[in-house]
Motif scaffolding. Structure first.
Motif, mmCIF file in Angstrom:
data_model
loop_
_atom_site.group_PDB
_atom_site.id
_atom_site.type_symbol
_atom_site.label_atom_id
_atom_site.label_comp_id
_atom_site.label_asym_id
_atom_site.label_seq_id
_atom_site.Cartn_x
_atom_site.Cartn_y
_atom_site.Cartn_z
ATOM 1 N N ALA A 147 0.746 -5.933 0.973
ATOM 2 C CA ALA A 147 1.945 -5.453 0.298
ATOM 3 C C ALA A 147 1.807 -3.991 -0.093
ATOM 4 N N ILE B 140 4.271 -0.951 1.108
ATOM 5 C CA ILE B 140 5.001 -0.119 0.149
ATOM 6 C C ILE B 140 4.571 1.335 0.263
ATOM 7 N N CYS C 29 7.843 -5.594 1.629
ATOM 8 C CA CYS C 29 6.750 -5.687 0.655
ATOM 9 C C CYS C 29 6.644 -7.091 0.086
#
Length: 1035
Positions: free
Chosen positions: A442, A446, A431
Motif C-alpha cells: 500500500a 500511494i 492503495c
C-alpha cells in the motif's frame, strides 16, 4: 272608498259608498275617469266577476253591496280584446267526404294502416317544453274549424266573443293550465309586472320559511337521533353482541390457541384428479437446440491469406456462437433494466452511487452470480469505450473484489491508474486494495500516486495514515506541506502531532501561508502568552476584519487573565467594528456564541455578549416578551448563566416589572444559591416595594434557611412599606405559629382584627385558640366572625366541629343547619351534617340528608360518593351499586366516582372497568392512581411506577397520591427512588387529599413537617387496607 286596479297597473281611488252606489253608476264613473266605454267594462272581485242580477238588467238598480263589495275593496278592471282580419277570398273547396265528419273509432291512429305513424320533433315543440295536445278530431271540432276558416287564428265568426263572454261569466279561463300551488288563480296576475315590492315580499316569505325550517331542525334532528338509537338498541352490531366474549379472549393461553384446529376442506367430494399428459419432444426442437449450441471453427483471415501456414495466435481461434448470442442478450437485458428505472425515457441511475452498491454486494445465489456476470460485461464495455473515466475502473475493481477475485481487481485498478494517473480516487482505491495484501504494498502504491499527484491533499493524508510512528507521520505531512503550503488540512494534521513548542512554530508558519483561516489564528493565540496572544489577535483582526470569533476570543483572553472590566469593552468595540464593515449582527447566532462561552467557562464574556446583542432586531413593544422567552429557552437547554444574563439585562430596562423579577427569582431559587436569591429579592423590593409576593418570597427563603430573625426583619420592612397588607400579617402569623410562638401569633392576629381583617384573620385566630386549648375564646372568636362574615362557610364548619368535639351534638347539628341556610351550596357542610346524623341517628337520617344535598347541588360527585360509602359501610352492596350507576350517569366524567367504582367491583372485572374509566376521563389523577394500584396488585412494578408518577405530576397538590407512591416505593423500590419521591413531595408541599387533610389538620400534627405527615399518611393507608381485607374475609 272603492279602489279600481286598471289594465295599465294603475289604481283609482273612488269616493263611493258601496251601499248606495249601483254597478252602472260605478261604470259611468270609471268611464269619466279613464275613457273606457261602459259596455266593454268587466269588473272582478278577486276571481269572481261582478254580474248584475237578472231582474236588474243593465245593473242600474244592483248596488255594489249586493255584489259583496265593501268599503276599501279593490276591484280589477278587465277589457275584452277584439281583433282579427278580413276573410281572404279563396276558391271554393271541394266537398268533404262523409267519413271525415263522423267520429273516429276508439284508439284510431291516422295512417297506421299504411305504416305511417305520427311523431313530434324538437323543432315543433321547442326546447324543454311538453308536447302539444293533439287536436280534437271529432265531427264537431272539424265542422267548427271548417265554418270558421279565415276568421283570425282560425276562430269562427262570433266565436271569440262567445268565448270571452263565457270566460267573463266564470271569472277564469278553462283552457288555462291548472297550477298545483296557486290553483286556477295563476292566470289572474300572469300579465302583471314583477316589481321591487314583489321581490321584497318574496324575500320576506323566503326568510320566514328558512326561520321556520331552522326552528324545526332541532326537533327533527333530535327525533332522527332518537330513532337511530332505538334502531341500534333493537338491532345491535355483531361486535357489540360478542364484546364480553372478546374480552375473555385476553385470558386464552398460547397452548389453547395452538390447540384450535385449522379450518380446511377435508372432503373428497369436490376434489377432482387432474389429468396429466406427457407428450414427447419433437425432433425439430432438438435439432434447433443442437444448431444453436454448435461451435464453428474457422481460420483467421490473415492465416488464409498465406495459405494457412501461419497461425498468429498460436492456435486456430474458435468462435463460440453461443457465447456471442448470450453476450448480446445480456447487453440487451442490462439496457432494458436501466431503461426500466427511467422517467420519461431518461435514466435516473446515479453514475457515482453504483460504486457503493457494488461494494455492499454479497454472492449468495446463482441469480446473483448471473448479475455479476452482467455487471462485469457492462463495466467492461464502460472501461473499453471510455478508458479515461475513473469511476468505471473503480467500479470494475470493486466488482471483482466482491466476486472474490482480488488479484484481478488489483490488475484492473492498476490499469486504471495508468489510464487516469491524475485522479486521486483511483490511487486511493489502488492503495486500499494493495493494503489487503500488505502495508508495504500500500505504501508503494500511494508513493506512486503522490509522485503522480504531488498537490493532492487526500493522497498525502492517506500516506501519513499508513505510517505507524508519529515521527514518520509528521515527516510525510511536512513533505506534503512543501508541495501544498496553503493546505489548512495538512497544517492542522501536522500541528496535532507536534508538541506545544513545535506547534507554536508551525502555527506561525501556518498563519503566514494561510492568513485567511481563522482557526489557525485562534489556535496560535491559545498557545501564546497574554501579550503575544494580543498581538496575534490584532494581526488576525487586520487580516480578517469581518470575523466575529476573533473579538470573542479576545474577550475570553481578557477574562482568563482577570481583566473582567475589559471584557465588555472588547465586545462593544467588536460589534461597532463589525457594523462598520457591513457585517449583519444576527441576534440568534450571538446568543449561541454566548452559550458556547458559558460552556467554556467564560461567564463574563457570555454576559457581555448578551448585554450588547440581546436588543438588536427586537421591536420596542416586543422586548419584554421576547427576552423572557429567550431566557426560558436557554434555561431549558441548561444555559443558566445565559438566562441569568438575559434577565439581568431585561431588569435593567424594565426595573418595575414584577413578572420579570419573579422569573429571575425562580431561576435563582432553582439554580442559584441562597445568597444570590436574597440579593436579587433585596434589589427587587427596592424597585417594587408594593409587590407583596417579593417580600413574602424573601421572608420564606430566610425561614427555610433557618434564619427566623431575618425573616421577621423582612416582614417588618414589608409591613412598613405596605401597612395594610393582610398577606403580610398572615405571613408573620404563620412564621410565629410554625416556630412555636403562639403568643406572638395571637398578638399579630389581634392587631390584624383591630385593623379590620378579613374572614381569614378570624379563622386563623380561632385555629390558634384551638391549639392552645382556649375553648371559650375560640367560641367567642368564631361567633364574632360569623356575625361579621355569615357567608364564610369555614367559620360555620369550625364552630360545628368544636361543638361536636365537646360532645354538644344538638348544638353542632343546629350550627350546621344554620350554616347551610347561609351557604346552601357548601359541600363540606352537607358532608359534616351527614356524618353527624349517621353517627347519632343511623343510616336512614344520613341518607335523607345526602339526598337533600344532592337536590340542592346537582351533579356533585362528592355527595354521591359519600352516599355510596355510607351504604357500603352498613353492608348495603346492592344499594351502593345502584347509587354508583346513577352517579356515573349524572357525573360521567368524575374521576373520584370512576376510581371508587373500580375498587367496588370484583377484582377480575377491574381491568375492563378501568378501561371504561380511562375512556371517560383519561387525564383525571384519581383514575390514573386507581389504575396504578391495579398494576401494583398485579405485581407489574414498572407500569405501576410510571402511572403513579403520572398521577403525582398531574396533581402534585394532592397528598394521598404521594402517600400511595411512597408506600409503593417502600415495598418495591430502592433507597434512591424512595428518597427521590420524598424529596419531590417536600418540594410540592401538598395540602389536599382526603386522608392527607385528616392527618395534617389534626391539632397534634399541626407543626409536623411534610415528611412526617407523609409517613403518617402511609401508615393510615396500611391500616385502611388491612381493615378492608378483614371486612372482605368476613363477608
Amino acid at each position: 272608498m272603492v279602489f279600481i286596479k286598471t289594465f295599465d297597473c294603475k289604481t283609482l281611488a273612488l269616493e263611493l259608498n258601496p251601499i248606495s252606489t249601483s254597478l252602472h253608476a260605478l261604470k259611468v264613473t270609471v268611464e269619466a275617469k279613464t275613457g273606457v266605454p261602459v259596455h266593454i267594462q268587466r269588473f272582478f272581485l278577486a276571481s269572481r266577476r261582478l254580474v248584475p242580477t237578472a231582474a236588474a238588467g243593465d245593473g242600474s238598480t244592483t248596488t255594489l253591496a249586493e255584489l259583496f263589495v265593501q268599503s276599501n275593496s279593490t276591484l280589477t278592471l278587465h277589457i275584452p280584446l277584439f281583433g282579427g282580419m278580413q276573410a281572404a277570398s279563396v276558391p271554393a273547396r271541394p266537398p268533404r267526404y262523409e267519413f271525415l265528419n263522423s267520429k273516429p273509432p276508439p284508439n284510431y291512429v291516422a295512417g297506421l294502416g299504411r305504416g305511417a305513424t305520427g311523431f313530434t320533433t324538437r323543432s315543433d315543440i321547442g326546447p324543454a317544453r311538453a308536447a302539444p295536445d293533439l287536436p280534437d278530431r271529432s265531427a264537431t271540432a272539424v265542422g267548427a274549424a271548417a265554418a270558421g276558416v279565415g276568421r283570425g287564428r282560425g276562430k269562427g265568426p262570433g266565436g271569440e266573443e262567445e268565448e270571452e263572454d263565457e270566460a267573463d261569466e266564470k271569472g277564469y279561463d278553462e283552457n288555462q293550465k291548472f297550477d298545483e300551488f296557486e290553483g286556477n288563480d295563476v292566470g289572474l296576475f300572469a300579465s302583471a309586472e314583477y316589481d321591487e315590492d314583489d321581490k321584497e315580499a318574496d324575500a320576506v316569505w323566503e326568510s320566514i320559511d328558512k326561520r321556520m325550517d331552522s326552528r324545526r331542525k332541532d326537533r327533527r334532528e333530535a327525533r332522527l337521533k332518537q330513532e337511530i338509537e332505538k334502531y341500534r338498541a333493537s338491532n345491535p352490531k355483531i361486535t357489540e353482541q360478542f364484546a364480553d366474549l372478546k374480552r375473555k379472549l385476553a385470558g386464552v393461553t398460547p397452548e389453547e390457541w395452538d390447540s384450535i384446529p385449522e379450518i380446511g376442506d377435508y372432503t373428497l367430494r369436490n376434489k377432482k384428479k387432474r389429468f396429466e399428459s406427457f407428450v414427447p419432444v419433437p425432433d425439430t426442437l432438438l435439432e434447433k437446440a443442437r444448431q444453436e449450441k454448435e461451435h464453428v471453427s474457422a481460420l483467421d483471415p490473415r492465416s488464409r491469406a498465406v495459405g494457412g501456414t501461419e497461425t498468429p495466435w498460436s492456435q486456430t481461434p474458435v468462435t463460440d456462437l453461443t457465447a456471442v448470442g448470450e453476450g448480446r442478450g445480456t447487453v440487451l437485458s442490462l439496457k432494458l433494466d436501466r431503461l426500466s428505472d427511467s422517467v420519461s425515457g431518461l435514466t435516473v441511475v446515479d453514475p457515482k452511487g453504483y460504486l457503493t452498491d457494488l461494494k455492499s454486494m454479497k454472492i449468495t445465489s446463482d441469480a446473483e452470480i448471473s448479475d455479476i456476470k452482467k455487471a462485469r460485461l457492462l463495466l467492461k464495455s464502460v472501461i473499453q469505450t471510455n478508458p479515461k473515466h475513473p469511476p468505471g475502473w473503480i467500479a470494475a475493481a470493486r466488482l471483482e473484489e466482491v466476486a472474490g477475485k482480488t488479484q484481478i481487481a488489483r490488475q484492473l485498478i492498476q490499469k486504471g491508474c495508468e489510464e487516469c494517473p491524475k485522479n486521486e480516487d483511483v490511487w486511493l482505491e489502488a492503495c486500499r486494495l494493495a493494503g489487503l495484501v500488505s502495508p508495504e504494498e500500500a505504501k508503494s502504491v500511494i508513493a506512486q500516486g503522490v509522485k503522480a499527484n504531488p498537490n493532492s491533499v487526500k493522497l498525502w493524508v492517506q500516506a501519513a495514515d499508513l505510517e505507524k510512528t508519529v515521527l514518520n507521520k509528521s515527516r510525510v505531512l511536512r513533505k506534503g506541506l512543501e508541495h501544498i503550503p496553503d493546505s489548512v488540512r495538512l497544517w492542522k494534521a501536522v500541528v496535532e502531532l507536534a508538541n506545544e513548542e513545535d506547534a507554536r512554530v508551525l502555527l506561525h508558519r501556518a498563519v503566514e501561508c494561510c492568513p485567511l483561516h481563522v482557526e489557525l489564528w485562534l489556535a496560535l493565540a491559545r498557545l501564546e502568552t497574554y501579550e503575544q496572544a494580543k498581538k496575534v489577535l490584532n494581526r488576525a483582526r487586520d487580516k480578517l476584519s469581518k470575523e466575529p470569533s476573533i473579538w470573542i476570543t479576545a474577550a475570553k483572553l481578557e477574562e482568563a487573565n482577570g481583566n473582567i472590566s475589559s471584557v465588555k469593552r472588547v465586545i462593544e468595540r467588536g460589534i461597532r467594528a463589525l457594523q462598520r464593515e457591513g457585517v449583519e449582527i444576527d441576534r440568534e447566532a450571538w446568543m449561541k456564541e454566548a452559550e458556547a462561552a458559558e460552556r467554556a467557562g467564560s461567564v463574563a464574556t457570555c454576559q457581555a455578549i448578551i448585554s450588547n446583542t440581546i436588543g438588536i432586531g427586537v421591536e420596542e413593544e416586543d422586548r419584554k416578551r421576547t427576552w423572557v422567552a429567550d431566557a426560558e429557552e436557554c434555561k431549558k437547554r441548561g444555559s443558566i448563566e445565559t438566562a441569568r444574563a438575559i434577565y439581568a439585562h431585561a431588569l435593567s430596562v424594565f426595573l418595575t416589572k414584577k413578572s420579570i423579577w419573579l422569573k429571575a427569582a425562580q431561576l435563582e431559587k432553582s439554580h442559584g444559591t441562597r445568597e444570590s436569591l436574597d440579593n436579587l429579592l433585596r434589589k427587587a423590593v427596592t424597585y417594587r416595594p408594593q409587590a407583596e409576593v417579593l417580600w413574602l418570597m424573601g421572608a420564606k427563603e430566610k425561614w427555610l434557611a433557618g434564619d427566623v430573625p431575618g425573616a421577621r426583619a423582612i416582614l417588618q420592612e414589608a409591613y412598613a412599606s405596605i401597612p395594610n397588607s393582610e398577606e403580610i400579617w398572615l405571613a408573620a402569623f404563620k412564621l410565629e405559629f410554625e416556630n412555636n410562638e403562639p403568643e406572638r401569633a395571637r398578638m399579630l392576629l389581634a392587631k390584624a382584627r383591630e385593623r379590620g381583617g378579613t374572614e381569614r384573620v378570624w379563622m386563623k385566630s380561632a385555629i390558634v385558640e384551638r391549639e392552645l386549648g382556649n375553648t371559650l375564646e375560640e367560641r367567642r372568636l368564631l361567633e364574632e366572625g360569623i356575625k361579621l362574615f355569615p357567608s364564610f362557610f369555614k367559620l360555620w364548619l369550625m364552630l360545628g366541629q368544636m361543638e361536636d368535639r365537646l360532645g354538644h351534638v344538638e348544638q353542632a347539628k343546629e350550627t350546621y343547619e344554620i350554616g347551610l341556610k347561609h351557604s346552601p351550596n357548601c359541600v363540606p357542610l352537607w358532608l359534616s351534617i351527614a356524618n353527624l346524623e349517621e353517627r347519632v341517628n343511623g343510616l336512614s337520617k344520613a341518607r335523607a340528608v345526602l339526598t337533600m344535598g344532592r337536590k340542592r347541588n346537582p351533579q356533585n360527585p362528592e355527595l354521591w360518593l359519600a352516599a355510596i360509602r355510607a351504604e357500603l359501610k352498613h353492608g348495603n352492596k346492592k344499594e351502593a351499586d345502584a347509587l354508583m350507576a346513577k352517579a356515573l350517569q349524572e357525573c360521567p366524567t368524575s374521576g373520584i366516582l370512576w376510581a371508587a367504582s373500580i375498587e367496588m367491583i370484583p377484582r377480575p372485572q377491574r381491568k375492563a372497568k378501568s378501561a371504561d374509566a380511562l375512556k371517560r376521563s383519561d387525564h383525571d389523577p384519581h383514575v390514573i392512581a386507581a389504575v396504578a394500584k391495579l398494576f401494583w396488585y398485579d405485581r407489574k412494578v414498572d407500569k405501576a411506577r410510571s402511572w403513579f408518577n403520572r398521577a403525582v405530576t398531574l396533581a402534585p397538590d394532592i397528598g394521598d397520591f404521594w402517600a400511595l407512591y411512597y408506600k409503593f416505593e417502600l415495598q418495591h423500590g430502592v433507597d434512591e427512588s424512595q428518597k427521590d419521591v420524598l424529596k419531590r413531595c417536600i418540594s410540592a408541599e401538598p395540602k389536599h387529599g382526603e386522608r392527607w387533610q385528616a392527618i395534617s389538620k389534626s391539632v397534634e400534627n399541626s407543626h409536623l413537617p411534610i415528611e412526617a405527615i407523609l409517613k403518617k399518611t402511609v401508615v393510615a393507608l396500611g391500616k385502611e387496607e388491612s381493615s378492608t381485607i378483614l371486612d372482605g374475609m368476613k363477608s
